[in-house]
Design an enzyme around this catalytic site. Structure first.
Site, short mmCIF file in Angstrom:
data_model
loop_
_atom_site.label_atom_id
_atom_site.label_comp_id
_atom_site.label_asym_id
_atom_site.label_seq_id
_atom_site.Cartn_x
_atom_site.Cartn_y
_atom_site.Cartn_z
N GLU A 219 0.81 -1.22 0.00
CA GLU A 219 0.00 0.00 0.00
C GLU A 219 0.85 1.28 0.00
O GLU A 219 0.34 2.36 0.29
CB GLU A 219 -0.93 0.01 1.21
CG GLU A 219 -1.96 -1.10 1.22
CD GLU A 219 -2.86 -1.03 2.44
OE1 GLU A 219 -3.74 -0.15 2.47
OE2 GLU A 219 -2.68 -1.86 3.36
N SER B 118 -6.71 -2.83 2.44
CA SER B 118 -7.15 -2.35 1.12
C SER B 118 -7.61 -3.46 0.18
O SER B 118 -7.56 -3.33 -1.04
CB SER B 118 -6.03 -1.54 0.43
OG SER B 118 -5.81 -0.33 1.12
N ARG C 274 -11.62 2.78 11.95
CA ARG C 274 -12.79 2.58 11.09
C ARG C 274 -13.09 1.09 11.02
O ARG C 274 -12.21 0.30 10.69
CB ARG C 274 -12.53 3.13 9.69
CG ARG C 274 -13.80 3.43 8.89
CD ARG C 274 -13.54 3.56 7.41
NE ARG C 274 -13.30 2.27 6.80
CZ ARG C 274 -12.19 1.96 6.13
NH1 ARG C 274 -11.22 2.83 5.98
NH2 ARG C 274 -12.05 0.75 5.62
N GLU D 278 -13.67 -6.28 9.93
CA GLU D 278 -12.32 -5.93 10.35
C GLU D 278 -12.28 -4.50 10.83
O GLU D 278 -13.23 -3.73 10.62
CB GLU D 278 -11.32 -6.12 9.20
CG GLU D 278 -11.60 -5.26 7.99
CD GLU D 278 -10.67 -5.61 6.83
OE1 GLU D 278 -9.72 -4.85 6.61
OE2 GLU D 278 -10.92 -6.63 6.17
N TYR E 207 -9.63 3.14 -4.80
CA TYR E 207 -8.75 4.29 -5.00
C TYR E 207 -8.87 4.96 -6.37
O TYR E 207 -8.12 5.88 -6.66
CB TYR E 207 -7.30 3.88 -4.72
CG TYR E 207 -7.13 3.39 -3.31
CD1 TYR E 207 -7.36 4.23 -2.22
CD2 TYR E 207 -6.78 2.07 -3.04
CE1 TYR E 207 -7.22 3.77 -0.92
CE2 TYR E 207 -6.65 1.60 -1.75
CZ TYR E 207 -6.88 2.46 -0.69
OH TYR E 207 -6.76 2.01 0.60
N ASN F 49 -9.80 -0.99 10.80
CA ASN F 49 -8.67 -0.28 10.21
C ASN F 49 -8.22 0.75 11.23
O ASN F 49 -8.94 1.70 11.52
CB ASN F 49 -9.12 0.39 8.90
CG ASN F 49 -7.99 1.03 8.14
OD1 ASN F 49 -7.02 1.50 8.73
ND2 ASN F 49 -8.11 1.09 6.83
N GLY G 258 -7.21 5.58 5.70
CA GLY G 258 -6.62 6.40 4.66
C GLY G 258 -7.18 7.81 4.62
O GLY G 258 -8.28 8.08 5.10
N ASP H 117 -15.34 -2.13 9.51
CA ASP H 117 -16.09 -2.54 8.32
C ASP H 117 -17.03 -3.68 8.65
O ASP H 117 -16.71 -4.55 9.48
CB ASP H 117 -15.12 -2.97 7.22
CG ASP H 117 -14.22 -1.83 6.75
OD1 ASP H 117 -14.60 -0.66 6.94
OD2 ASP H 117 -13.14 -2.12 6.22
#
Length: 334
Positions: A18, A150, A259, A274, A220, A276, A280, A261
């Site tokens: 990443e 990602s 964050r 999961e 992205y 984060n 990002g 998910d």
């Protein structure tokens, strides 16, 4: 109020897959930092990082080095040893959060609904593991590298032969893979902003125009995904998503931001996927969008995070009382 005398280091790049995305995050936050603080330097996550932090007399670091090395506690441990305060979770929380298997095992006692799973290791029989996965998880499964973000390395498999082939491919890259039952539902995320108190951001639904899975390219590439805020789920599911996002943040010991998910089926409980721990900050990233819908503009978000890290640094320098330590006479002969 931002302190113009401070030097902020934006740390990005490194050996992670990443790395390019992290540089994209860095390029977005840098103009904001340059406007509000005195000096901003870009530092690569490489062997010279320690020297560069000293040379630039860095007051606070803003890591945006996503994935392994930058988000798994190794960078955070270096910064702790060097006494440089930084944005984001500490070394332990970072290490636990990036490893999907560890995250699930730590959160399972909290009663959070998660997909059934089986961890497959490189040194075990792929044939036996595939058969066990099919018997316990069903014929359609999702395969995830345990320590990547990602959507990198994620594969879907249908049936024994397909799963066998994809396990072999994945285990050439990673020592262990997380295999989960496939759950149908909306892709949902919710951020937590952790300043003096906790704020759970509005719940976001992620959609793709072509109905494709939300993979690396869709994440992205502008125009290949949409963020629907508030998410189109029931009030009870919405409340539950926010409740679990906060519980996951607290249980894993995260700080500043995270964050979580989810997959949310048409009816029933949201399924946690999961967490984060260093979301990002690219133009298509989810956390800044959630903050904006909570009334926090991007510049204000970045400054809040930096000021919080500076405040932690001041507390570190002022010292804190600790358990009394008995004095030792180290000069006594053995």
């Amino acid at each position: 109020m931002p302190d113009k005398s401070k030097t902020i280091a934006v740390i990005c790049g490194g050996l992670s897959p990443e790395a390019d995305v992290s540089r994209l995050s860095a390029s977005r936050i840098t103009p904001c930092l340059e406007e509000h603080y005195g000096n901003v330097v870009h530092l690569e996550l490489d062997a010279t990082l320690g020297e560069q932090l000293i040379a630039h007399q860095v007051d606070v670091a803003f890591p945006v080095a996503h994935g392994p090395y930058g988000e798994d506690g190794r960078l955070q441990g270096l910064l702790d040893i060097m006494g440089v305060p930084y944005v984001g979770s500490g070394a332990l929380a970072s290490a636990c959060s990036l490893d999907k298997v560890v995250t699930k095992r730590l959160l399972q006692p909290s009663g959070i609904t998660m997909a059934k799973d089986r961890v497959v290791y490189r040194n075990e029989s792929h044939e036996d593991a595939a058969l066990d996965c099919i018997e316990t998880l069903g014929h359609k499964v999702i395969i995830k590298p345990s320590g990547q973000g990602s959507g990198i390395g994620v594969q879907f498999a249908m049936g024994y032969e397909d799963l066998m082939g994809k396990l072999k491919t994945g285990l050439q890259m990673d020592d262990k893979l997380l295999v989960e039952e496939f759950i149908t539902g909306r892709e949902i995320t919710a951020g937590v902003l952790h300043m003096d108190d906790y704020q759970v951001l509005p719940v976001t639904e992620i959609t793709t125009p072509d109905g494709a899975w939300y993979d690396y390219v869709h994440r992205y590439t502008p125009g290949l995904s949409d963020h629907v805020i508030p998410a189109r789920i029931s009030d009870e599911q919405y409340r539950k998503v926010q409740e679990i996002a906060l519980k996951a943040h607290q249980t894993l010991g995260c700080q500043d931001l995270s964050r979580s998910d989810f997959i949310v089926p048409e009816t029933g409980e949201p399924v946690f996927a999961e967490l984060n721990n260093l979301p990002g900050m690219t133009p298509t990233s989810l956390f800044p969008d959630g903050a904006r819908h909570a009334g926090i503009p991007f510049d204000a978000l970045i400054c809040k995070l930096v000021d919080q890290a500076l405040k932690r640094g001041e507390n570190m320098r002022n010292g804190r009382e600790y358990w009394p330590i008995p004095k030792l006479d180290i000069h006594q002969p053995l």
